[in-house]
Design an enzyme around this catalytic site. Structure first.
Site, PDB file in Angstrom:
ATOM      1  N   ASN A   1       2.239   7.142  -5.437  1.00 20.68           N
ATOM      2  CA  ASN A   1       1.173   5.502  -5.505  1.00 20.68           C
ATOM      3  C   ASN A   1       1.565   4.612  -4.580  1.00 20.68           C
ATOM      4  OD1 ASN A   1      -0.911   4.239  -6.629  1.00 20.68           O
ATOM      5  ND2 ASN A   1       0.370   3.923  -8.441  1.00 20.68           N
TER       6      ASN A   1
ATOM      7  N   LYS B   1       0.757   1.411  -4.720  1.00 20.79           N
ATOM      8  CA  LYS B   1      -0.101   0.272  -5.416  1.00 20.79           C
ATOM      9  C   LYS B   1      -1.206  -0.377  -4.429  1.00 20.79           C
ATOM     10  CE  LYS B   1       3.268   2.006  -8.226  1.00 20.79           C
ATOM     11  NZ  LYS B   1       4.419   1.086  -9.935  1.00 20.79           N
TER      12      LYS B   1
ATOM     13  N   HIS C   1      -3.587   4.923 -15.167  1.00 20.70           N
ATOM     14  CA  HIS C   1      -2.573   4.564 -14.862  1.00 20.70           C
ATOM     15  C   HIS C   1      -1.985   3.582 -15.787  1.00 20.70           C
ATOM     16  CE1 HIS C   1       1.064   2.811 -12.756  1.00 20.70           C
ATOM     17  NE2 HIS C   1       1.482   3.715 -12.120  1.00 20.70           N
TER      18      HIS C   1
ATOM     19  N   GLU D   1      -0.203   1.034 -15.432  1.00 20.13           N
ATOM     20  CA  GLU D   1      -0.917  -1.252 -15.129  1.00 20.13           C
ATOM     21  C   GLU D   1      -1.793  -1.512 -15.181  1.00 20.13           C
ATOM     22  OE1 GLU D   1       1.156   0.078 -11.058  1.00 20.13           O
ATOM     23  OE2 GLU D   1       3.078   0.099 -11.979  1.00 20.13           O
TER      24      GLU D   1
ATOM     25  N   GLU E   1       4.147   9.295 -17.631  1.00 19.86           N
ATOM     26  CA  GLU E   1       4.761   7.880 -17.138  1.00 19.86           C
ATOM     27  C   GLU E   1       5.269   7.502 -18.362  1.00 19.86           C
ATOM     28  OE1 GLU E   1       4.003   7.849 -12.657  1.00 19.86           O
ATOM     29  OE2 GLU E   1       2.350   6.781 -13.721  1.00 19.86           O
TER      30      GLU E   1
ATOM     31  N   GLY F   1       8.265   1.809 -12.804  1.00 23.38           N
ATOM     32  CA  GLY F   1       9.219   0.394 -11.014  1.00 23.38           C
ATOM     33  C   GLY F   1      10.528  -0.556 -11.824  1.00 23.38           C
TER      34      GLY F   1
ATOM     35  N   SER G   1      10.281   6.153 -11.631  1.00 23.12           N
ATOM     36  CA  SER G   1      11.620   5.648 -11.025  1.00 23.12           C
ATOM     37  C   SER G   1      11.957   6.995 -10.350  1.00 23.12           C
ATOM     38  CB  SER G   1      12.492   5.370 -11.206  1.00 23.12           C
ATOM     39  OG  SER G   1      12.012   4.013 -11.807  1.00 23.12           O
TER      40      SER G   1
HETATM   41  C1  PEP Z   1       3.919   4.529 -10.891  1.00 26.96           C
HETATM   42  O1  PEP Z   1       2.883   3.745 -10.014  1.00 26.96           O
HETATM   43  O2  PEP Z   1       3.082   5.823 -11.263  1.00 26.96           O
HETATM   44  C2  PEP Z   1       5.118   5.121 -10.865  1.00 26.96           C
HETATM   45  C3  PEP Z   1       5.921   6.111 -11.454  1.00 26.96           C
HETATM   46  O3  PEP Z   1       6.172   3.711  -9.837  1.00 26.96           O
HETATM   47  P1  PEP Z   1       7.432   4.616  -9.510  1.00 26.96           P
HETATM   48  O4  PEP Z   1       8.414   5.848  -8.849  1.00 26.96           O
HETATM   49  O5  PEP Z   1       7.862   2.983  -8.972  1.00 26.96           O
HETATM   50  O6  PEP Z   1       8.894   3.814 -10.898  1.00 26.96           O
END
Ligand code: PEP
Length: 256
Positions: free
Chosen positions: A13, A15, A98, A100, A169, A175, A215
């Site tokens: 992803n 973003k 997601h 976000e 998640e 992040g 992460s």
């Molecule tokens: C994500 O964007 O779904 C995500 C898990 O980001 P990150 O790996 O940066 O934590």
């Protein structure tokens, strides 16, 4: 529920990152590294403006292309939006819900349900993202949150696509560089399977693919790949680096 028939799936992803030049460079590097990587499914979800570049660069490779969001309507006066129906024939996967989008753009469980239905109706593959916040985990609400997100998310859906992807998640791990422990993620994955079994049936629960997101990087990926109910990862930050992302794919391809 160990099921060796579940094909692991890694999503990248991106973003809202990268100029066009950087995006093209990354796509070419990914193609070079993973072009014939058939052991697992690999999906790249670039920002919408670089979708055409992704489709062109990855054409006839084993790497699939996805998008990060869709509108739930199939068409209409919705400036700036794209529908699942419009993406048919161009992309394979769509991330829905997601955190976000939920937190920064106010997407509700109801809207996530509408989007999920539009993706399934269009015949595209959804990646449904769910997960609790830090406060919710600390107050022992994780299972209730996952139940609410899944049960409202699945409203009016009679059957899930075979091998549908659910990305677990935990919001506090995205992040932040602070990944959840593999044991915690395994427990959450079992909870997700049990909830899917309750809502649909055991066969569906055993066939869905559960990604962990939060992460994940090339150093910690193997701990997650070893867990029996984790079938891949949704990767944000580390998906912007071809070496890191390819290493994560390799780890999941050989993790079981
Ligand atoms: C994500 O964007 O779904 C995500 C898990 O980001 P990150 O790996 O940066 O934590």
């Amino acid at each position: 529920m160990v099921n060796v028939n579940r094909t692991p799936i890694i999503g990248g992803n991106w973003k809202m990152h990268h100029t066009r030049a950087l995006a093209r460079e990354l796509l070419s590097s990914l193609r070079a590294a993973l072009e014939e990587f058939n052991q697992i499914d690999v999906v790249i979800c670039p920002p919408a403006p670089w979708l055409g570049d992704a489709i062109d660069t990855l054409e006839s490779s084993s790497i699939l292309v996805g998008v990060q969001n869709v509108h739930s309507a199939s068409e209409g006066a919705f400036t700036g939006e794209q529908s699942a129906a419009m993406l048919v024939g161009s992309v394979d996967y769509v991330i829905v819900g997601h955190s976000e989008r939920r937190l920064m753009f106010g997407e509700t469980d109801r809207q996530v349900n509408e989007k999920l239905r539009s993706v399934i109706d269009a015949g595209l593959e959804p990646i449904l993202a769910i997960g609790e916040s830090q406060d919710e985990r600390e107050s022992g609400e994780t299972e209730n949150v996952l139940r609410r997100q899944l049960f409202t998310g699945f409203d009016s859906i009679k059957m899930l696509p075979t091998g549908m992807v659910i990305a677990y998640e935990p919001v506090w791990a995205i992040g932040t560089g602070m990944s959840a422990s593999p044991e915690m993620v395994q427990m959450a994955a079992v909870t997700v399977r049990n909830l899917v079994a309750e809502r649909f049936d055991e066969i569906t629960a055993n066939s869905i693919r559960i990604q962990y997101g939060g992460s994940v990087n090339s150093t910690n990926a193997s701990e997650f790949a070893e867990q029996p109910d984790i079938d891949g990862a949704l990767v944000g930050g580390a998906s912007l680096n071809a070496d890191d992302f390819s290493a994560i794919c390799e780890i999941f391809a050989h993790g079981r």
